[in-house]
Design a protein around this motif. Sequence first.
Motif, PDB file in Angstrom:
ATOM      1  N   PHE A 101      15.253  -3.331  81.351  1.00  0.00           N
ATOM      2  CA  PHE A 101      14.681  -2.910  80.209  1.00  0.00           C
ATOM      3  C   PHE A 101      15.415  -3.554  78.873  1.00  0.00           C
ATOM      4  O   PHE A 101      14.867  -3.882  77.837  1.00  0.00           O
ATOM      5  CB  PHE A 101      15.512  -1.620  80.417  1.00  0.00           C
ATOM      6  CG  PHE A 101      15.261  -0.741  78.943  1.00  0.00           C
ATOM      7  CD1 PHE A 101      14.024  -0.128  78.585  1.00  0.00           C
ATOM      8  CD2 PHE A 101      16.172  -0.718  78.327  1.00  0.00           C
ATOM      9  CE1 PHE A 101      14.239   1.013  77.821  1.00  0.00           C
ATOM     10  CE2 PHE A 101      16.550   0.312  77.029  1.00  0.00           C
ATOM     11  CZ  PHE A 101      15.270   0.891  76.974  1.00  0.00           C
ATOM     12  N   ALA A 107      22.866   6.513  92.410  1.00  0.00           N
ATOM     13  CA  ALA A 107      21.896   6.806  91.212  1.00  0.00           C
ATOM     14  C   ALA A 107      21.977   5.796  90.093  1.00  0.00           C
ATOM     15  O   ALA A 107      21.238   4.929  89.614  1.00  0.00           O
ATOM     16  CB  ALA A 107      21.875   8.137  90.398  1.00  0.00           C
ATOM     17  N   MET A 116      26.135  10.295  84.275  1.00  0.00           N
ATOM     18  CA  MET A 116      26.020   9.711  85.658  1.00  0.00           C
ATOM     19  C   MET A 116      26.987   8.756  85.829  1.00  0.00           C
ATOM     20  O   MET A 116      27.530   8.361  86.893  1.00  0.00           O
ATOM     21  CB  MET A 116      24.469   9.111  85.729  1.00  0.00           C
ATOM     22  CG  MET A 116      24.197   8.151  86.916  1.00  0.00           C
ATOM     23  SD  MET A 116      22.628   7.548  86.849  1.00  0.00           S
ATOM     24  CE  MET A 116      22.951   6.129  85.700  1.00  0.00           C
ATOM     25  N   THR A 125      16.975  -1.924  86.670  1.00  0.00           N
ATOM     26  CA  THR A 125      15.843  -1.441  85.549  1.00  0.00           C
ATOM     27  C   THR A 125      16.631  -1.512  84.071  1.00  0.00           C
ATOM     28  O   THR A 125      15.888  -1.865  83.343  1.00  0.00           O
ATOM     29  CB  THR A 125      15.229  -0.148  86.130  1.00  0.00           C
ATOM     30  OG1 THR A 125      16.579   0.833  86.370  1.00  0.00           O
ATOM     31  CG2 THR A 125      14.373  -0.243  87.254  1.00  0.00           C
ATOM     32  N   ILE A 126      17.706  -1.108  84.218  1.00  0.00           N
ATOM     33  CA  ILE A 126      18.457  -1.067  83.163  1.00  0.00           C
ATOM     34  C   ILE A 126      18.732  -2.494  82.429  1.00  0.00           C
ATOM     35  O   ILE A 126      18.277  -3.003  81.192  1.00  0.00           O
ATOM     36  CB  ILE A 126      19.853  -0.395  83.015  1.00  0.00           C
ATOM     37  CG1 ILE A 126      19.563   1.056  83.232  1.00  0.00           C
ATOM     38  CG2 ILE A 126      20.677  -0.573  81.599  1.00  0.00           C
ATOM     39  CD1 ILE A 126      20.958   1.856  83.396  1.00  0.00           C
ATOM     40  N   ALA A 159      21.191   2.200  91.728  1.00  0.00           N
ATOM     41  CA  ALA A 159      19.816   2.200  91.649  1.00  0.00           C
ATOM     42  C   ALA A 159      19.169   1.981  90.231  1.00  0.00           C
ATOM     43  O   ALA A 159      17.800   1.328  90.141  1.00  0.00           O
ATOM     44  CB  ALA A 159      19.082   3.568  92.273  1.00  0.00           C
ATOM     45  N   SER A 160      19.987   2.453  89.249  1.00  0.00           N
ATOM     46  CA  SER A 160      19.268   2.057  87.883  1.00  0.00           C
ATOM     47  C   SER A 160      19.741   0.785  87.298  1.00  0.00           C
ATOM     48  O   SER A 160      19.237   0.373  86.457  1.00  0.00           O
ATOM     49  CB  SER A 160      19.825   3.149  87.002  1.00  0.00           C
ATOM     50  OG  SER A 160      19.386   4.408  87.606  1.00  0.00           O
ATOM     51  N   ASN A 213      10.607   1.689  91.068  1.00  0.00           N
ATOM     52  CA  ASN A 213      10.930   3.159  91.069  1.00  0.00           C
ATOM     53  C   ASN A 213      10.045   3.881  91.888  1.00  0.00           C
ATOM     54  O   ASN A 213      10.151   5.352  92.260  1.00  0.00           O
ATOM     55  CB  ASN A 213      10.814   3.595  89.570  1.00  0.00           C
ATOM     56  CG  ASN A 213      11.951   3.344  88.522  1.00  0.00           C
ATOM     57  OD1 ASN A 213      13.047   2.969  89.348  1.00  0.00           O
ATOM     58  ND2 ASN A 213      11.776   3.056  87.539  1.00  0.00           N
ATOM     59  N   LEU A 219      22.746   9.861  81.197  1.00  0.00           N
ATOM     60  CA  LEU A 219      22.963   8.535  81.743  1.00  0.00           C
ATOM     61  C   LEU A 219      24.761   8.326  81.577  1.00  0.00           C
ATOM     62  O   LEU A 219      25.053   7.816  82.618  1.00  0.00           O
ATOM     63  CB  LEU A 219      22.351   7.505  81.112  1.00  0.00           C
ATOM     64  CG  LEU A 219      21.044   7.523  81.206  1.00  0.00           C
ATOM     65  CD1 LEU A 219      20.252   6.659  80.450  1.00  0.00           C
ATOM     66  CD2 LEU A 219      20.620   7.377  82.534  1.00  0.00           C
ATOM     67  N   PRO A 236      14.822   4.167  95.742  1.00  0.00           N
ATOM     68  CA  PRO A 236      14.630   5.654  95.694  1.00  0.00           C
ATOM     69  C   PRO A 236      14.539   6.370  96.992  1.00  0.00           C
ATOM     70  O   PRO A 236      15.096   7.510  96.984  1.00  0.00           O
ATOM     71  CB  PRO A 236      13.164   5.555  95.122  1.00  0.00           C
ATOM     72  CG  PRO A 236      13.187   4.092  94.328  1.00  0.00           C
ATOM     73  CD  PRO A 236      13.981   3.204  95.453  1.00  0.00           C
TER      74      PRO A 236
END
Lengths: 303, 271
Positions: free
Chosen positions: B255, B244, B29, B251-252, B247-248, B204, B26, B223
């Motif tokens: 989370f 990427a 990324m 959700t992070i 896109a994350s 996702n 991560l 996705p």
Amino acid sequence: MQTAKQEAKIKPFFTMTRKRGLTGWLFLSVASALIILTSFYPFVRAIEMAMYSGAGTRMQFAGLVNFQRLLIDPHLKQVLSNTFLFLLVQVPMMILLGLILAAMLNDPKLKGKGIFRTAIFLPCAVGLVAYSLVFRQMFAVDGIVNTALLTFGILDTPYNFLGTAWSARMVIIIGLMWRWTGYNMMFYLAGLQQIEPSIYEAARIDGANVIQQFRKITLPLLRPMILLTAIMSTTGTLQLFDEPFNLTNGGPGIATRTIAFHVFNVGFQQSPNLGYASAVALLIFVIAAILGLIQIKVGDKRW
Amino acid sequence: MVGRNIARFFKYAFLTIAAVLSVFPLYWMVVSSTNANPAILRGSLIPGTNLFVNIQNLIAQQALGQAFINSIVNALSVSVVSIIICSIAGYGFEIFHSKAKDRFMAFLLVSVMVPFAAVMIPLFSLVANMGLMNTTLGFMLPMLSSAFLIMLFRQSARAFPHEMIEAARVDGLSELSIFIRIFMPTMKATYAAAFTIQFLASWNTFLWPRLIMTPGASSITMPMLLANLLSGYVTDFGVNMVAAFIASVPTIIVFFIMQRQFAQGIVGSVK
């Protein structure tokens, strides 16, 4: 009871209990109807569709031809053995690692517990396609893994991880481990928090070492959780698609193509054949059901 | 004593390695999304200054804004609608429970054993026949209800004090308003856990939108956009990683906000 009686006097035919029962059915109707529409109905349809061949509107009844074709499909054996490799190597390794990490993090005296837990759980926050993209680049010929291996002198020339069958499979397994170990660990941690610390205290006084404690206390008490995660991971692996599709595109050749990927290919790529794809899909269900039953049987027994 | 110290050292070492390995991809990324291709290929691990160029290049190649909004709309719709539908069902199964309902629940639970891949082809035909290809509704359909979520809410309804329901009935509240005004506010933790599970899953999910949506359509999700990047001729690492990363992000965020509730929700569901 009081209210039920009063109500009964006013409406003798439509009692409160009956009315409540009906309200209950009403409450659960929408969700149930949707499950029937999106799980059970398609399942029955899949059986029907598997008996037809052809494409689009020109579907013709074909009896058991599609099921016979399963036996002669040149790709099916490879696809099945890939799926089982992922299943048999990755799932047990991940469960064991998740258990070890959870047991370590459950130590009340451990410092920095929150940081460790968050860090190990973090991969779950990333989508499957996103992490496939990251891993694809990390393991590319000019990616960071090769750069590191060259810098440290472990390799002389870059290694084509994704272009070689066995290393491509390894990369998928590493990716799956990375993404899901923390997820499973959270289930075990949740389970461990239900166990009284005094049990471990007593075991320690009786002279049980860490490994004995793990085998004799942690494992048996976590059995329901382990069973749950084993079933979830098995079903998950049987429909593994995003990683092989985006990380390796099923390659090299079909070395990392999974059974769910095969259904997609047969049903939707080149010359789509929904009938035969349904037959392969039903095979996934049969395998999932058999493995699920075995796991429940094994999980129910005392270890 | 020495033995215990060595054991402790190994424990911390093991956990540290696991944590670093978990975070590194991560970190890489995020760092790579700020670097240009040459720096990424050199193996740079320090943030660069190329973030905005990468974002611009990404926007030039793909409908980023459109895909992001689609994903947000899809994921929020699925999460909100499904937790309402499934919570009222779980409540109905538990509070008004009867032998018939218990048996029916056991029947519904069989659906958990049916892998998505086994039903996706008829589902695809269903959505195609309903004219829902390339639509939010088509995307939502298979994710709106799950026996797992119903079970989660059924378990939490079991722990819910029944005296509160009786008291509310005496006060003359209808069954539906008891659910909305008393059960829902009390069960925030369960709702948070269910929301997290559904949001992450629907944000996702890839195979289902890949089936019912054309890769170039305006309805594509994040996705799908990521997968589209892979089919291009040139690989721009920086562009791929910034995609990427973007896109994350949602959700992070979910989370981190929901991490605590998620753990509690899991404990509640498997008790």
